[in-house]
Design a protein around this motif. Structure first.
Motif, PDB file in Angstrom:
ATOM      1  N   ILE A   5       0.819  -1.217   0.000  1.00 41.50           N
ATOM      2  CA  ILE A   5       0.000   0.000   0.000  1.00 41.50           C
ATOM      3  C   ILE A   5       0.850   1.263   0.000  1.00 41.50           C
ATOM      4  N   TYR A   6       1.881   1.290   0.844  1.00 42.57           N
ATOM      5  CA  TYR A   6       2.593   2.533   1.124  1.00 42.57           C
ATOM      6  C   TYR A   6       3.876   2.724   0.316  1.00 42.57           C
ATOM      7  N   LEU A   7       4.438   1.667  -0.264  1.00 42.07           N
ATOM      8  CA  LEU A   7       5.713   1.779  -0.954  1.00 42.07           C
ATOM      9  C   LEU A   7       5.515   1.730  -2.470  1.00 42.07           C
ATOM     10  N   SER A   8       6.242   2.574  -3.169  1.00 42.64           N
ATOM     11  CA  SER A   8       6.191   2.576  -4.633  1.00 42.64           C
ATOM     12  C   SER A   8       7.563   2.325  -5.250  1.00 42.64           C
ATOM     13  N   ASP A   9       8.638   2.651  -4.542  1.00 45.15           N
ATOM     14  CA  ASP A   9       9.989   2.401  -5.051  1.00 45.15           C
ATOM     15  C   ASP A   9      10.363   0.940  -4.830  1.00 45.15           C
ATOM     16  N   ARG A  10      10.797   0.302  -5.897  1.00 50.33           N
ATOM     17  CA  ARG A  10      11.113  -1.117  -5.810  1.00 50.33           C
ATOM     18  C   ARG A  10      12.317  -1.387  -4.904  1.00 50.33           C
ATOM     19  N   ASP A  11      13.217  -0.442  -4.799  1.00 49.10           N
ATOM     20  CA  ASP A  11      14.389  -0.663  -3.958  1.00 49.10           C
ATOM     21  C   ASP A  11      14.071  -0.615  -2.467  1.00 49.10           C
ATOM     22  N   LYS A  12      12.812  -0.275  -2.111  1.00 51.11           N
ATOM     23  CA  LYS A  12      12.377  -0.288  -0.715  1.00 51.11           C
ATOM     24  C   LYS A  12      11.512  -1.496  -0.399  1.00 51.11           C
ATOM     25  N   TYR A  13      11.237  -2.344  -1.391  1.00 52.05           N
ATOM     26  CA  TYR A  13      10.359  -3.494  -1.181  1.00 52.05           C
ATOM     27  C   TYR A  13      10.976  -4.478  -0.184  1.00 52.05           C
ATOM     28  N   PRO A  14      10.167  -5.023   0.733  1.00 46.67           N
ATOM     29  CA  PRO A  14      10.653  -6.106   1.598  1.00 46.67           C
ATOM     30  C   PRO A  14      10.684  -7.429   0.847  1.00 46.67           C
ATOM     31  N   LEU A  15      11.303  -8.403   1.452  1.00 48.73           N
ATOM     32  CA  LEU A  15      11.470  -9.706   0.802  1.00 48.73           C
ATOM     33  C   LEU A  15      10.129 -10.365   0.506  1.00 48.73           C
ATOM     34  N   GLN A  16       9.168 -10.220   1.406  1.00 47.61           N
ATOM     35  CA  GLN A  16       7.888 -10.895   1.214  1.00 47.61           C
ATOM     36  C   GLN A  16       7.137 -10.358   0.002  1.00 47.61           C
ATOM     37  N   LEU A  17       7.328  -9.089  -0.318  1.00 49.09           N
ATOM     38  CA  LEU A  17       6.667  -8.539  -1.500  1.00 49.09           C
ATOM     39  C   LEU A  17       7.314  -9.077  -2.776  1.00 49.09           C
ATOM     40  N   ILE A  18       8.624  -9.268  -2.748  1.00 46.58           N
ATOM     41  CA  ILE A  18       9.303  -9.910  -3.875  1.00 46.58           C
ATOM     42  C   ILE A  18       8.842 -11.352  -4.015  1.00 46.58           C
ATOM     43  N   LEU A  19       8.716 -12.037  -2.883  1.00 43.03           N
ATOM     44  CA  LEU A  19       8.234 -13.423  -2.904  1.00 43.03           C
ATOM     45  C   LEU A  19       6.814 -13.491  -3.455  1.00 43.03           C
ATOM     46  N   ARG A  20       5.992 -12.533  -3.103  1.00 44.89           N
ATOM     47  CA  ARG A  20       4.624 -12.509  -3.622  1.00 44.89           C
ATOM     48  C   ARG A  20       4.620 -12.375  -5.135  1.00 44.89           C
ATOM     49  N   GLU A  21       5.485 -11.525  -5.667  1.00 44.84           N
ATOM     50  CA  GLU A  21       5.558 -11.363  -7.119  1.00 44.84           C
ATOM     51  C   GLU A  21       5.974 -12.664  -7.794  1.00 44.84           C
ATOM     52  N   ILE A  22       6.900 -13.380  -7.170  1.00 44.67           N
ATOM     53  CA  ILE A  22       7.393 -14.622  -7.767  1.00 44.67           C
ATOM     54  C   ILE A  22       6.334 -15.707  -7.726  1.00 44.67           C
ATOM     55  N   LEU A  23       5.623 -15.821  -6.601  1.00 42.94           N
ATOM     56  CA  LEU A  23       4.663 -16.911  -6.427  1.00 42.94           C
ATOM     57  C   LEU A  23       3.308 -16.611  -7.057  1.00 42.94           C
ATOM     58  N   VAL A  24       2.827 -15.385  -6.879  1.00 41.31           N
ATOM     59  CA  VAL A  24       1.484 -15.045  -7.343  1.00 41.31           C
ATOM     60  C   VAL A  24       1.500 -14.565  -8.783  1.00 41.31           C
ATOM     61  N   GLN A  25       2.422 -13.649  -9.086  1.00 37.20           N
ATOM     62  CA  GLN A  25       2.467 -13.075 -10.425  1.00 37.20           C
ATOM     63  C   GLN A  25       3.416 -13.824 -11.358  1.00 37.20           C
ATOM     64  N   ASN A  26       4.095 -14.842 -10.824  1.00 35.98           N
ATOM     65  CA  ASN A  26       4.940 -15.721 -11.633  1.00 35.98           C
ATOM     66  C   ASN A  26       6.047 -14.944 -12.343  1.00 35.98           C
ATOM     67  N   GLN A  27       6.672 -14.007 -11.612  1.00 36.78           N
ATOM     68  CA  GLN A  27       7.739 -13.193 -12.191  1.00 36.78           C
ATOM     69  C   GLN A  27       9.096 -13.800 -11.836  1.00 36.78           C
ATOM     70  N   THR A  28       9.585 -14.673 -12.697  1.00 38.45           N
ATOM     71  CA  THR A  28      10.884 -15.311 -12.487  1.00 38.45           C
ATOM     72  C   THR A  28      11.819 -15.071 -13.666  1.00 38.45           C
ATOM     73  N   GLN A  29      11.427 -14.165 -14.560  1.00 43.02           N
ATOM     74  CA  GLN A  29      12.224 -13.963 -15.767  1.00 43.02           C
ATOM     75  C   GLN A  29      13.626 -13.434 -15.452  1.00 43.02           C
ATOM     76  N   ASP A  30      13.725 -12.609 -14.415  1.00 42.28           N
ATOM     77  CA  ASP A  30      15.026 -12.005 -14.090  1.00 42.28           C
ATOM     78  C   ASP A  30      16.037 -13.034 -13.610  1.00 42.28           C
ATOM     79  N   MET A  31      15.578 -14.218 -13.224  1.00 43.28           N
ATOM     80  CA  MET A  31      16.488 -15.243 -12.708  1.00 43.28           C
ATOM     81  C   MET A  31      16.743 -16.349 -13.715  1.00 43.28           C
ATOM     82  N   MET A  32      16.340 -16.149 -14.945  1.00 41.06           N
ATOM     83  CA  MET A  32      16.522 -17.171 -15.962  1.00 41.06           C
ATOM     84  C   MET A  32      17.246 -16.597 -17.170  1.00 41.06           C
ATOM     85  N   ASP A  33      17.950 -17.475 -17.850  1.00 42.93           N
ATOM     86  CA  ASP A  33      18.641 -17.096 -19.085  1.00 42.93           C
ATOM     87  C   ASP A  33      17.673 -17.326 -20.244  1.00 42.93           C
TER      88      ASP A  33
END
Length: 304
Positions: free
Chosen positions: A226-254
């Motif tokens: 709700i309160y954060l918009s800058d990605r460099d301030k995101y906590p780990l759980q929000l990154i985990l949510r993107e990976i699990l819910v939004q299926n964003q794993t492209q940055d970790m693959m070749d």
């Protein structure tokens, strides 16, 4: 040998009904332990196994095709590392603020010489059932200038009424009034009594509060959403949510050298690895606080 002898004596004193009841309890508890523990174990095993074996359902209780590629990709990802650092900072700062605020609220409310303390507790408990809602809360945070700042993750949840009541109950029923009265006769002020007498005798409940608040901050993602918009301030759980819910794993693959089927397999393995990396710190913290945690919860929650 002494323990075995005591167990034999206990069994001799039990009736057949008691023995059957004990056996049934052990069976139920063992099944519950298996049901709760196996999913965690499976995630760990799957993160260490070859993605192909996991997809084919060949992994059960032991890794197959031992593979650490998912972990290497996780630790090479900048978002996860920055999220890890942010979460550690939010957890340490937030837990420290929570602990100070809870102690400063619970100790006065535990004192019998505080007039109107029951009324204050009633007003505080009212907030546990009724709140202003999400939009008014957001407007307050915005007017305070905390949007997209570090403090937006620690100030809105600076104190928990439930934890204040638990700590107040602990102070009331565990710290003898005679000890505090003796400290007053020795010339101690209220702050000295709190720091030198009450807190050293309250390690069990302090450990409980550290675990409650620490786990809460470590798992928090809704405030960040709700309160954060800058990605460099995101906590780990929000990154985990993107990976699990939004299926964003492209940055970790070749994407250039891997086919779409290989990418799907690697993505599944990365998800398991991220879950393990996210939860390991909390799992490592609990054994050190378990003794105090059990004692503090029992004393602080049952009495009063």
């Amino acid at each position: 040998m002494v323990k075995v002898e005591k167990l034999r004596q206990n069994r001799i004193g039990q009736t057949k009904g008691d023995q059957m009841f004990s056996v049934l309890n052990y069976l139920i508890l063992s099944m519950t332990l298996l049901i709760v523990l196996y999913p965690l174990v499976f995630v760990l095993i799957a993160s260490l196994s070859s993605p192909e074996t996991v997809i084919r359902g060949e992994v059960w209780i032991w890794p197959k095709g031992f593979n650490l590629d998912a972990y290497s990709r996780v630790f090479q990802n900048k978002d996860i590392m920055s999220g890890y650092l942010n979460t550690i900072m939010y957890t340490i700062a937030g837990t420290a603020i929570n602990l100070v605020m809870t102690v400063l609220a619970a100790y006065p409310l535990s004192r019998k010489d505080l007039k109107g303390r029951n009324v204050i507790v009633m007003f505080m408990m009212f907030t546990m059932f009724f709140s202003g809602g999400l939009i008014p809360t957001y407007m307050i945070i915005k007017n305070m200038g905390l949007i997209n700042t570090f403090w937006a993750m620690v100030i809105p949840n600076a104190v928990s009424v439930f934890n204040i009541i638990i700590m107040r109950t602990f102070f009331q029923h565990t710290i003898p009034n005679e000890v505090q009265e003796a400290a007053v006769m020795d010339g101690c002020s209220n702050m000295n009594i709190l720091v030198r007498v009450v807190l050293p005798l309250s390690m069990p409940i302090i450990a409980v509060m550290i675990l409650f608040y620490g786990v809460g901050h470590w798992n928090a993602y809704f405030n960040a959403l709700i309160y954060l918009s800058d990605r460099d301030k995101y906590p780990l759980q929000l990154i985990l949510r993107e990976i699990l819910v939004q299926n964003q794993t492209q940055d970790m693959m070749d994407l250039n050298s891997e086919s779409s089927s290989q990418q799907a397999l690697v993505a599944a393995s990365i998800k398991y690895a991220v879950i393990i990396v996210t939860n390991v710190p909390v799992l490592l913290l609990y054994p050190f606080l378990q003794k105090y945690f059990v004692k503090g919860v029992m004393v602080g929650a049952i009495k009063g």
